[in-house]
Each structure stands twice: as C-alpha cells, then as structure tokens.
Design an enzyme around this catalytic site. Structure first.
Site, short mmCIF file in Angstrom:
data_model
loop_
_atom_site.label_atom_id
_atom_site.label_comp_id
_atom_site.label_asym_id
_atom_site.label_seq_id
_atom_site.Cartn_x
_atom_site.Cartn_y
_atom_site.Cartn_z
N ASP A 30 81.43 26.15 44.45
CA ASP A 30 80.76 27.67 44.59
C ASP A 30 80.27 27.82 45.90
O ASP A 30 79.52 27.14 46.39
CB ASP A 30 79.55 27.26 43.40
CG ASP A 30 78.77 28.32 42.85
OD1 ASP A 30 78.89 29.47 43.59
OD2 ASP A 30 78.78 28.07 41.35
N ASP B 44 78.81 33.28 45.11
CA ASP B 44 77.49 33.54 44.47
C ASP B 44 76.87 34.76 44.87
O ASP B 44 77.13 35.40 46.12
CB ASP B 44 76.48 32.30 44.84
CG ASP B 44 75.16 32.48 44.18
OD1 ASP B 44 75.36 32.48 42.74
OD2 ASP B 44 74.10 32.62 44.81
N GLU C 37 80.70 36.68 41.99
CA GLU C 37 79.66 37.05 40.86
C GLU C 37 78.84 38.37 41.57
O GLU C 37 78.18 38.49 42.59
CB GLU C 37 78.43 36.04 40.81
CG GLU C 37 77.45 36.38 39.98
CD GLU C 37 76.17 35.47 40.08
OE1 GLU C 37 75.55 35.24 39.17
OE2 GLU C 37 75.96 34.99 41.30
N HIS D 190 75.56 29.20 33.47
CA HIS D 190 74.36 28.35 33.80
C HIS D 190 72.98 29.23 33.88
O HIS D 190 72.05 28.54 33.92
CB HIS D 190 74.32 27.48 34.98
CG HIS D 190 74.88 28.20 36.23
ND1 HIS D 190 75.84 28.95 36.36
CD2 HIS D 190 73.90 28.52 37.32
CE1 HIS D 190 75.83 29.72 37.58
NE2 HIS D 190 74.51 29.53 38.28
N ASP D 191 73.33 30.40 33.88
CA ASP D 191 72.05 31.34 34.00
C ASP D 191 71.79 32.11 32.55
O ASP D 191 70.88 32.84 32.40
CB ASP D 191 72.35 32.55 34.99
CG ASP D 191 72.41 32.09 36.32
OD1 ASP D 191 71.89 31.10 36.67
OD2 ASP D 191 73.13 32.46 37.16
O1 TEU Z 1 72.59 34.15 40.20
C1 TEU Z 1 72.31 35.26 40.33
C2 TEU Z 1 71.55 36.04 39.42
O2 TEU Z 1 71.59 37.37 39.61
C3 TEU Z 1 70.90 35.33 38.41
O3 TEU Z 1 70.20 34.32 38.81
C4 TEU Z 1 69.87 36.33 37.99
O4 TEU Z 1 68.95 36.58 38.94
C5 TEU Z 1 68.97 35.92 36.77
O5 TEU Z 1 69.73 35.45 35.78
C6 TEU Z 1 68.28 37.11 36.28
O6 TEU Z 1 67.43 36.63 35.41
C7 TEU Z 1 73.17 33.25 40.85
C8 TEU Z 1 73.35 31.88 40.57
O7 TEU Z 1 74.24 32.01 39.27
C9 TEU Z 1 71.98 31.50 40.07
O8 TEU Z 1 72.04 30.10 39.48
C10 TEU Z 1 71.20 31.34 41.15
O9 TEU Z 1 69.90 30.97 41.10
C11 TEU Z 1 71.07 32.64 42.19
O10 TEU Z 1 72.48 33.27 42.23
C12 TEU Z 1 70.63 32.43 43.62
O11 TEU Z 1 71.63 31.73 44.30
#
Ligand code: TEU
Length: 554
Positions: free
Chosen positions: A96, A196, A246, A320-321
């Site tokens: 990543d 990311d 992403e 994971h989000d």
């Molecule tokens: O995620 C980007 C992202 O847009 C999400 O975290 C989103 O902001 C959130 O779900 C809104 O509710 C990426 C990664 O996947 C995440 O884990 C990181 O925290 C983020 O980037 C920052 O690097």
C-alpha cells in the site's frame, strides 16, 4: 498494460489478521502461517495495508519511512519470507503506497519543521497568521485541513489527520523520491501496488475558500493527476504490475482515464459511490436505510460506463474503512448465510477484478460495540466528539458509530471460537466481535454449504469460465427495484445472474430463450429447472446464475 480481470485479490489488515508473537497485534509471520488457508480460498494476490514504520495515528496510513518495516509487524526478513513463501504458492504480494501524505514524523517533515526550505517545499506550507487558515477546507477526519506552525509562521495542509501532511507533487523532487520507493519494493519482489487516495495528489494552482463544500472539488481528480500517474508508472516500469488506485469522490470519466489500458496509468480503480447509498444527504454520520434503487442505478451506470470506455473496476464491498457488508446490506440474523453469499456473488460476477477483505469470506459482521472505550480509530474518536458537539446524546452517537465506524471492519479475524478467536494468545489491540463463537473459519472449513466454500466456488468459477473475466455485461430487469440482474456474454457463452436484494420472495418473468438453461451456481440448496413456467421465483436474498447462452445445450 496487463489485464487482471481473471484474478482475485485478498486484502489483509495485518494488525488484525493473525498475531504470532503474542503481543495482541497481528504480524507478518502470522500472515505466513495462514498462506495455505489463502491458497485454499484460491486468491492470486494479497494486498497488505501499510506495514511501514509509523506512529500508527492512522493505523499505518501515517508513514514515517517508506522503506522500513514497523517492528510491530516484524522485520524486513519476515516480509522477504512472506514474498518467497507466497510466491511458491503462486500468490503475489501487493503493498500500500500512501503517497498523498506522510506522517509528520517522517524525516522530510522533520527537516521542514526545523526550517529547511528545501524540505518545506516537499509539503504544502503557506505563510499566514494564527487563526486565519489559508482556506476554509475541512479535513476528512473532521476540523480544519490546515495546521499552524508558530515557529515557522506558516500553515501546512493535511487533508486527513493533523499528523498526515500532504506532499507537494508539484515539486519534481517529491515525485522522484516516490519513484525511488516503488523501485525499492519492485526489486524486493513486490508484485503490485495499491495507491492510497491517489486522485487527491494534484492540488489546484489557486487556493481559495470553498463556499459550497469542504474543499474537495478543488483537489479531487486535480489538474495534473493524470500526468503524475503516467509519469510514475512509466518511470518505475510498473505498466504490467497490478496497480489499483483508491479514488475518493471521483467521477466515471476520470476512472476511465485512470484505468483504460491505452492511458498507461493504473490497472484498475476503487470508487465508493455504491457505498454511500445509506448516507443521509451524503453525510456518513447520518443514518438512513440503504437505498437499493440508487445502488442499482449506480452499478448500471458504472459497469456499463466503464465497459464503454474500456476502464477497469476493482469490485468490492468491504475494506478496512467500511462497515461489514452483511451487516449493512444483508441480514445478520435469519438470512445471514444467504445474504452474505448473495452479496458476494453479485459483485464477483460483474465486470472487473474482485477483492475479498479478510473475514468477508466467512461472513464476518460488525462487532456491535456499545461503549466509546472499544473504539480505536482516529476518525471515529473525532466524530464521536463532533456528534456530541452537534447535540446528539451519547447513545445516539454510539448508535451511529456502531453502524458507521471504520473499526467495524478492523476487529480481529475470527479463526476459531476459542479465546481471542484464535487471533492471538494475548488481549487483542481492539476488542473482538461478539459472535466469534458462531462465525469463524474453523467451523466453515470442510462444510460445503459454508460462506467460505461459496467464495471458493465463486473464485473457481472465474478461473473456469472466461466469460466472467472477459465477457460483456448488460443489465436486465432494470425496472424491478428488488432485483439486480445482468447477463455476461462472450462468444457462445452466456450467463444470467439474478440477485434478490430483499428479505421477501420476488418473481421475475421467464424469457422463452431461457428454456432448458442450467443452473451454474446459487445460494439455495435446491434443484432448478427451466421448464415452461412463466415466472421465476427468487427466495429472500437469492442469488442464482444460469447458463443461458447457446452453449447450455439447447
Ligand atoms: O482512505 C481514504 C478515505 O477517503 C477514507 O478514509 C475516508 O476518508 C473515510 O472512510 C471517510 O469516512 C484511505 C485509507 O484507506 C484510510 O484507511 C486512511 O485513513 C486514509 O486514506 C488516509 O491515508
């Protein structure tokens, strides 16, 4: 540019996958221990969320050194062993790359803070006065996107946490540094990369307040993003690697450009519109029942649009989000198994490359946390405070978190029904779900009716039927709000897929040309016959794939 539509990618959140050294935190040796399990599932690549040195403010998405493994996860030797052992099983490792920002603990940022102008130019610093941020933009994790550094008399931009400073891609030196990172990992034998929030890297030339929103319209799919991606891919020679970007709040037009092979940018992209269909007024922190009609519309738009532009989608529900999909769009109770299988089948047979997020293959649910003390995620903790400030009661705020927190997907992988669900000998870093006694790997392996077995079948089906990877897609039953149905076709092969999105039976009209077709896969253990009936009855959450083309033997 290579094509990855016949592959399946498994996402590992190392912190919560398997802890071998007994500190309550998952590690790389733990992943090595489970390689045979992943081989049995049938996946081709493992994407590991960040394992680099990091203060872990945002669970590794705050990288302090792109070339070193955080000792919490293991050593470089462990990673090399993982690459070798997975390679022997025909599985590639993807890392990543968090290139929109670094941790403020990164050496570059520390030099910038110490006053070195060369390194200040690695980030987005703006002169200013305290209390007057350069723009009114909001951080994705709540609050202003700018932080003031009194010793410098400057503000720096952080679209995410205050410890995640945005890099200045305008600076060619930054771009060269990041290319070196890719070259480093390539030479270690890494087979692919996930980038990311990579559609946020190009910031606008003019910095102005956003009077309509939080600022995202100025930097999302920004002015030079395609140029930067082309340069990164070309200069590091990763055209034939699996690369997935992403894309936050992106558009179909941009996703076509990011992923169409002729553009030589990325192999595919993640977009998130289909995961906002339960956000009230587009706000993640306001609960709403899922809008299935909107979901259907979005799939139709993106699947047919990407096909028309030869773009490539990463197909996914979970990461994971995101909260667990079976809790969100399925049924955790009576139809747990059926709905988990239906949701899996629905995206696995679409056009694109499917992703399986750890635990999804056994139907893991949200953990049903009830106290703020159970949460770990910086976004959840920030928003808990914001929700209280907005006047919500603690119970209301907790109800929202229980549905929306990113921690819903970050609970330990449920390997068995024993202590700490077989994840660790020690107390895990985050509480386990309340249902690990019922939902776990051990209870599903060897059971032909399990969710795990269904994922195995879906993956095997993709390998055996080129029509799934390469076929065209066309949607059916467009007017029926309860059913998502589509046809995949390639040469004389034709598959028709039906998904009942609801918990009640529903009927669809049979087409004469389906007579004599055969069932390829379904989530109900029942015989199927395509005789003369005029209607086809779908059970609650039923998923059914029929072989309907010339090749079905008519
Ligand atoms: O995620 C980007 C992202 O847009 C999400 O975290 C989103 O902001 C959130 O779900 C809104 O509710 C990426 C990664 O996947 C995440 O884990 C990181 O925290 C983020 O980037 C920052 O690097």
């Amino acid at each position: 540019m290579a094509d990855f539509s016949d592959k399946v990618i498994y996402q590992i959140y190392p912190k919560s996958f398997r802890d071998l050294n007994g500190d309550g935190l998952g590690d790389i040796p733990g992943i090595i221990e489970k390689l045979d399990y992943l081989k049995e599932l049938g996946v081709d690549y493992l994407w590991l969320t960040p394992v680099f040195i990091s203060p872990q403010r945002d669970n590794g998405y705050d990288v302090a050194d792109y070339r070193k493994i955080d000792e919490k996860f293991g050593t470089m030797e462990d990673l090399e062993e993982l690459i070798a052992q997975s390679g022997r099983r025909g599985i590639g490792i993807m890392l990543d790359m968090v290139f929109n920002h670094t941790s403020t603990a990164h050496e570059w940022f520390q030099k910038a803070l110490a006053g070195d102008p060369e390194y200040q130019n690695y980030y987005i610093f703006k002169d200013g006065e305290p209390g007057q941020p350069p723009t009114n933009w909001q951080s994705k994790f709540g609050g202003s996107a700018w932080e003031y550094v009194p010793t410098l008399g400057k503000w720096y931009l952080h679209l995410f946490d205050v410890t995640q400073a945005d890099l200045n891609w305008e600076n060619p030196k930054v771009r060269e540094e990041l290319k070196e990172v890719i070259r480093f990992w390539k030479q270690k034998g890494i087979k692919g990369f996930r980038f990311d929030v990579v559609n946020l890297i190009s910031k606008p030339e003019v910095w102005e307040d956003d009077l309509e929103g939080d600022g995202r319209r100025f930097y999302t799919d920004g002015p030079r993003v395609h140029e930067y991606l082309k340069e990164l891919v070309r200069d590091t020679g990763i055209e034939d690697f699996v690369t997935v970007g992403e894309m936050s709040s992106t558009t179909l037009e941009h996703c076509i450009r990011y992923s169409a092979p002729r553009e030589k940018e990325l192999s595919m992209c993640f977009s998130f519109h289909h995961l906002k269909i339960d956000y009230k007024n587009g706000n993640k922190w306001e609960l709403m029942e899922p809008d299935f009609a909107a979901l259907k519309e979005l799939f139709i738009k993106w699947q047919t649009g990407m096909q028309a532009g030869a773009g490539q989608s990463a197909l996914f529900w979970c990461n994971h989000d995101q909260p667990r999909i079976v809790s969100r769009l399925g049924d955790e109770g009576r139809y747990w198994k059926e709905s988990a299988k239906m949701l899996a089948g629905m995206i696995h047979l679409m056009r694109g490359t499917p992703y399986v997020y750890q635990g999804e293959e056994i139907g893991m649910t949200n953990p049903h946390y009830t106290g703020i003390g159970q949460y770990r995620d910086v976004e959840s903790l920030n928003y808990y405070k914001i929700l209280l400030e907005q006047g919500k009661t603690a119970d209301e705020a907790l109800e929202i978190l229980a549905a929306r927190s990113r921690d819903n997907s970050r609970t330990p992988m449920q390997w068995n029904g024993g202590a700490h669900c077989g994840f660790s000998e020690a107390e895990p870093w985050i509480p386990i779900s309340d249902n690990s006694a019922q939902i776990n790997v051990e209870s599903q392996l060897g059971d032909d009716t399990s969710i795990f077995s269904f994922y195995q079948k879906l993956i095997a089906l993709r390998k055996e039927n080129e029509v799934i990877a390469k076929g065209e897609i066309a949607f059916l039953e467009e007017e029926n709000p309860k059913v998502l149905a589509y046809r995949r076709s390639l040469g004389d092969r034709e598959l028709t897929v039906f998904c009942n999105l609801g918990d009640t039976e529903t009927e669809i009209s049979m087409k004469p040309e389906w007579e004599g077709c055969r069932k390829l896969l379904g989530n109900y253990e029942k015989e199927f016959s395509c005789a003369k009936e005029e209607t086809l009855t779908l059970e609650p959450y039923e998923f059914l794939v029929l072989e309907t083309g010339q090749a079905h033997g008519m």
